[in-house]
Scaffold this active site. Sequence first.
Site, PDB file in Angstrom:
ATOM      1  N   GLU A   1       0.844  -1.207   0.000  1.00  0.00           N
ATOM      2  CA  GLU A   1       0.000   0.000   0.000  1.00  0.00           C
ATOM      3  C   GLU A   1       0.873   1.249   0.000  1.00  0.00           C
ATOM      4  OE1 GLU A   1      -2.739  -0.457  -0.964  1.00  0.00           O
ATOM      5  OE2 GLU A   1      -4.232  -1.157   0.479  1.00  0.00           O
TER       6      GLU A   1
ATOM      7  N   THR B   1      -5.476   6.814  -5.203  1.00  0.00           N
ATOM      8  CA  THR B   1      -5.639   6.969  -3.747  1.00  0.00           C
ATOM      9  C   THR B   1      -4.781   8.121  -3.232  1.00  0.00           C
ATOM     10  OG1 THR B   1      -6.177   4.644  -3.475  1.00  0.00           O
ATOM     11  CG2 THR B   1      -5.367   5.768  -1.524  1.00  0.00           C
TER      12      THR B   1
HETATM   13  N1  HSE Z   1      -8.652   4.280   3.716  1.00  0.00           N
HETATM   14  C1  HSE Z   1      -8.036   4.460   2.430  1.00  0.00           C
HETATM   15  C2  HSE Z   1      -8.491   5.789   1.855  1.00  0.00           C
HETATM   16  C3  HSE Z   1      -8.445   3.338   1.532  1.00  0.00           C
HETATM   17  O1  HSE Z   1      -9.695   6.041   1.884  1.00  0.00           O
HETATM   18  O2  HSE Z   1      -7.652   6.560   1.401  1.00  0.00           O
HETATM   19  C4  HSE Z   1      -7.903   3.442   0.140  1.00  0.00           C
HETATM   20  O3  HSE Z   1      -8.325   2.323  -0.585  1.00  0.00           O
END
Ligand code: HSE
Length: 307
Positions: free
Chosen positions: A129, A181
């Site tokens: 990630e 993201t």
């Molecule tokens: N919690 C993270 C966000 C998840 O919302 O940025 C990304 O998939």
Amino acid sequence: MNEVKIYAPATIANLVCGFDVLGMCLEEPCDIMEMKLLGEKKVVLHSRDGFNLPADPAQNTAGAPLLAMLEELGQEQVGFELTIEKHIKPGSGIGSSAASAAGAVVAANHLLGNRFSKPDLVRFAMLGEKVASGVKHADNIAPCIYGGITLIRSIFPLDIITIPAPALHITVVHPLIEVRTSDARQILRKEVLLKDAIRQWGNIAGLVAGFMKSDYALIGRSLEDVIIEPVRSMLIPGFDEVKNSCIAAGALGGGISGSGPSIFMLSTSQQIARSVEMVMQEIFDRIGLAYHTYVTSVNTQGVRIHK
Ligand code: HSE
């Protein structure tokens, strides 16, 4: 046994109010991965899809966690050759990078005789990630590895709790635009008002209680996000209309899946989930934006090893 095939499922992070702390594992879609154990310390990646993801393991969401695992194994002469067939489109908001990272570490651990614990696997997979979005978060990784609905109470140190829940049917629409993201995090305000924080943690507690008590009405009331959604929803054409119309069609509620652009809705029956899918299709047909939809359920197993 030095080969394995696994299915790494999509996940919905945040579950509306629980930014970075709640996530749910889905039955569909799934990435398919095949891994071979090698006798020398290296990671080799192949891709069987057209997504052009980085071939350098250090830059790849599946590769970086495997390199970290090899590092922790010290002098042992083992390595991994991984072929990835992605069905979860990168940038879709349903945990594409997490599926690659979690699938890779579960496959590797299986070939190594399950030497690592689930929290260890989450720790390795979070490095994927970091490669994908610049930040470690576990709200896709944890549900992908543990299955079901997970609460990530803390990532340093890791504290992951599986939340029992009643039957839920999930409809997802993925409008075919890409939201990275990292961009979707960049636009968020760094400070929140106390009144918004109070509303938000009331909703998170309500959602968890609703799942554990099988209280559908409480689940529905708690699917509200006063902090993240007002900002991110601007990136998703038709968001407000989709949300309001799906709730009018019988969904309990829903919102942005992860960092978007996918939108998800929870329903109490497959029949309602199918009506919700039609509502989503009508809206995006009218807007003129291509999309995929999925009607699925909660995957309580997580990454699945093909027997
Ligand atoms: N919690 C993270 C966000 C998840 O919302 O940025 C990304 O998939």
